[in-house]
Design a protein around this motif. Structure first.
Motif, mmCIF file in Angstrom:
data_model
loop_
_atom_site.group_PDB
_atom_site.id
_atom_site.type_symbol
_atom_site.label_atom_id
_atom_site.label_comp_id
_atom_site.label_asym_id
_atom_site.label_seq_id
_atom_site.Cartn_x
_atom_site.Cartn_y
_atom_site.Cartn_z
ATOM 1 N N GLU A 50 41.680 44.410 52.665
ATOM 2 C CA GLU A 50 42.158 44.807 51.516
ATOM 3 C C GLU A 50 40.961 45.739 50.705
ATOM 4 O O GLU A 50 41.215 46.868 51.198
ATOM 5 C CB GLU A 50 42.400 43.910 50.246
ATOM 6 N N GLY A 51 40.111 45.533 49.837
ATOM 7 C CA GLY A 51 39.235 46.533 49.056
ATOM 8 C C GLY A 51 37.802 46.428 49.989
ATOM 9 O O GLY A 51 37.901 45.775 51.086
ATOM 10 N N GLY A 52 36.981 47.125 49.430
ATOM 11 C CA GLY A 52 35.595 47.406 49.900
ATOM 12 C C GLY A 52 35.399 48.846 49.978
ATOM 13 O O GLY A 52 36.140 49.523 50.654
ATOM 14 N N TYR A 53 34.584 49.186 49.098
ATOM 15 C CA TYR A 53 34.385 50.813 48.786
ATOM 16 C C TYR A 53 33.222 51.395 49.010
ATOM 17 O O TYR A 53 32.819 52.637 48.806
ATOM 18 C CB TYR A 53 34.850 51.055 47.435
ATOM 19 N N ASN A 54 31.977 50.468 49.475
ATOM 20 C CA ASN A 54 30.801 50.958 49.731
ATOM 21 C C ASN A 54 30.843 50.956 51.361
ATOM 22 O O ASN A 54 30.782 49.980 52.002
ATOM 23 C CB ASN A 54 29.543 50.317 49.302
ATOM 24 N N PHE A 82 39.805 36.883 49.149
ATOM 25 C CA PHE A 82 38.400 36.798 48.852
ATOM 26 C C PHE A 82 37.965 38.393 48.310
ATOM 27 O O PHE A 82 36.709 38.432 48.012
ATOM 28 C CB PHE A 82 37.491 36.314 49.773
ATOM 29 N N ASP A 83 38.900 39.108 48.054
ATOM 30 C CA ASP A 83 38.690 40.310 47.263
ATOM 31 C C ASP A 83 38.143 40.326 45.800
ATOM 32 O O ASP A 83 38.377 39.135 45.190
ATOM 33 C CB ASP A 83 39.971 41.176 47.327
ATOM 34 N N VAL A 84 37.150 41.012 45.700
ATOM 35 C CA VAL A 84 36.451 40.807 44.007
ATOM 36 C C VAL A 84 37.533 40.900 42.995
ATOM 37 O O VAL A 84 37.265 40.558 41.845
ATOM 38 C CB VAL A 84 35.143 41.669 43.921
ATOM 39 N N HIS A 85 38.809 41.489 43.353
ATOM 40 C CA HIS A 85 39.924 41.514 42.323
ATOM 41 C C HIS A 85 40.764 40.588 42.728
ATOM 42 O O HIS A 85 41.217 40.231 43.758
ATOM 43 C CB HIS A 85 40.420 42.932 42.514
ATOM 44 N N HIS A 86 41.593 40.080 41.531
ATOM 45 C CA HIS A 86 42.776 38.954 41.591
ATOM 46 C C HIS A 86 43.893 39.636 42.350
ATOM 47 O O HIS A 86 44.232 40.819 42.383
ATOM 48 C CB HIS A 86 43.190 38.754 40.366
ATOM 49 N N PHE A 118 36.279 43.545 50.788
ATOM 50 C CA PHE A 118 34.935 43.202 50.888
ATOM 51 C C PHE A 118 34.054 43.803 49.776
ATOM 52 O O PHE A 118 32.953 44.270 49.909
ATOM 53 C CB PHE A 118 34.313 43.725 52.296
ATOM 54 N N ASP A 119 34.814 43.921 48.665
ATOM 55 C CA ASP A 119 34.218 44.731 47.332
ATOM 56 C C ASP A 119 33.384 43.561 46.644
ATOM 57 O O ASP A 119 33.006 43.915 45.333
ATOM 58 C CB ASP A 119 35.371 45.254 46.675
ATOM 59 N N ALA A 120 33.232 42.332 47.039
ATOM 60 C CA ALA A 120 32.236 41.244 46.462
ATOM 61 C C ALA A 120 30.893 41.241 46.962
ATOM 62 O O ALA A 120 30.028 40.756 46.296
ATOM 63 C CB ALA A 120 32.767 39.904 46.519
ATOM 64 N N GLY A 158 47.149 46.015 49.653
ATOM 65 C CA GLY A 158 48.572 45.459 49.334
ATOM 66 C C GLY A 158 48.426 44.625 48.377
ATOM 67 O O GLY A 158 49.465 44.408 47.683
ATOM 68 N N HIS A 159 47.217 43.829 48.081
ATOM 69 C CA HIS A 159 47.339 42.598 47.234
ATOM 70 C C HIS A 159 47.613 42.847 45.646
ATOM 71 O O HIS A 159 47.827 41.921 44.922
ATOM 72 C CB HIS A 159 46.164 41.628 47.370
ATOM 73 N N HIS A 160 47.815 43.828 45.344
ATOM 74 C CA HIS A 160 47.974 44.328 43.780
ATOM 75 C C HIS A 160 49.381 44.954 43.604
ATOM 76 O O HIS A 160 49.813 44.974 42.558
ATOM 77 C CB HIS A 160 47.012 45.354 43.230
HETATM 78 ZN ZN ZN Z 1 39.259 44.861 45.314
#
Ligand code: ZN
Length: 300
Positions: A281-285, A158-162, A239-241, A120-122
């Motif tokens: 939020e994210g995390g794609y691997n 703390f997602d890698v994207h703003h 978790f995409d960082a 949701g954060h975007h």
């Molecule tokens: Zn992300």
């Protein structure tokens, strides 16, 4: 008191945009990784329209909730589309976080993980983007403020994207604090240091090491949180960082997420009577995502 896990099967049915990484298997691997952990397990309800309206316009909500035929895909953005299950999934993702707010405020549990998709954060008040439709975490923050009268609500991303959508929703909103530590320049090309009193953006370059990431977190976010003394912490847990993630270029491992889970829950214990709500939020691997989510929760 057991932590809560809130999820729903619609999160697995929403297809997302074919060709992109935000896929049902993301949630499948997360739920498998959390299978043997001791949670109070709850089904995510649909978010109420009045909750969505705390962030989004009626026109945006109606666009997201339009009827989509089972064989149809409606593109909203180059990486964000509606399929026939998107509305249900996005409503339940936002509903999960609202239920989490009710649960922690009513003393039913303290720590919550909302294992949901889409993220949701975007999502901005008037715009779906970056796989996101409704700004679940901002909706929850404003529910905590307006329904429960909380005076200090912290949102940490703390997602890698703003978290551009969260920033749009919460900028200058009294009683809220939003911190985002992210790769910059990078999608969505926002997240520069800004002169907004309740927003703390921490842009960091591609290649950022775990040591520098932890240092920035300690020096800036944790210091801010001690000063702000939140009554509730909401976490955009992407978790995409992780070093193996295809959509980010930071160098974290699951150990860094365990560290962060521990650090944030100590803050929650000190100021918030333990109340801390984390939302996927994210995390794609898939392998990194499942290990990182497990590690993060183990750190609590
Ligand atoms: Zn992300």
């Amino acid at each position: 008191m057991k932590p809560a896990l809130i999820t729903h099967a619609d999160c697995l049915a929403h297809v997302g945009t074919s060709g992109y990484q935000e896929v049902p298997d993301r949630l499948r691997v997360v739920l498998t990784a959390l299978e043997n952990m001791d949670f109070l397990r709850l089904d995510a309800p649909y978010a109420a329209r009045e909750d969505l309206l705390r962030v989004h316009s009626s026109a945006h909500i109606d666009l997201m909730l339009q009827t989509v035929k089972s064989d149809e895909i409606i593109d909203l953005d180059y990486d964000t589309a509606l399929d026939s299950r998107t509305a249900d999934a996005a409503l339940r993702a936002a509903g999960a976080v609202c239920l989490a707010v009710d649960g922690v405020m009513q003393g039913k549990f303290k720590q919550v993980f909302c294992a949901v998709r889409p993220p949701g954060h975007h999502a901005e008040p008037e715009k779906a983007m970056g796989f996101c439709y409704f700004s679940s975490i901002a909706i929850a923050a404003l529910r905590a403020k307006q329904v429960y009268g909380l005076a200090r609500i912290a949102v940490v991303d703390f997602d890698v994207h703003h978290g551009n959508g969260t920033q749009e929703a919460l900028a200058n909103v009294t009683g809220t604090y939003f911190a985002s530590l992210h790769q910059h320049p990078h999608y969505p090309n926002t997240g520069q240091d800004v002169d907004i009193p309740n927003i703390r953006n921490i842009p960091m370059p591609a290649g950022t090491s775990a040591q520098d990431w932890r240092g920035a977190f300690e020096d800036k976010v944790i210091t801010d949180l001690h000063a702000f003394k939140p009554e509730l912490i909401l976490v955009s847990a992407g978790f995409d960082a992780h070093k193996d993630d295809p959509l980010g270029a930071f160098n974290l491992t699951e150990d860094d997420y365990a560290w962060l889970g521990c650090v944030l829950s100590k803050i929650a214990a000190k100021y918030c009577a333990g109340r801390m709500i984390s939302v996927l939020e994210g995390g794609y691997n898939l392998d990194a995502l499942s290990k990182s989510t497990h590690a993060y929760i183990t750190g609590w």
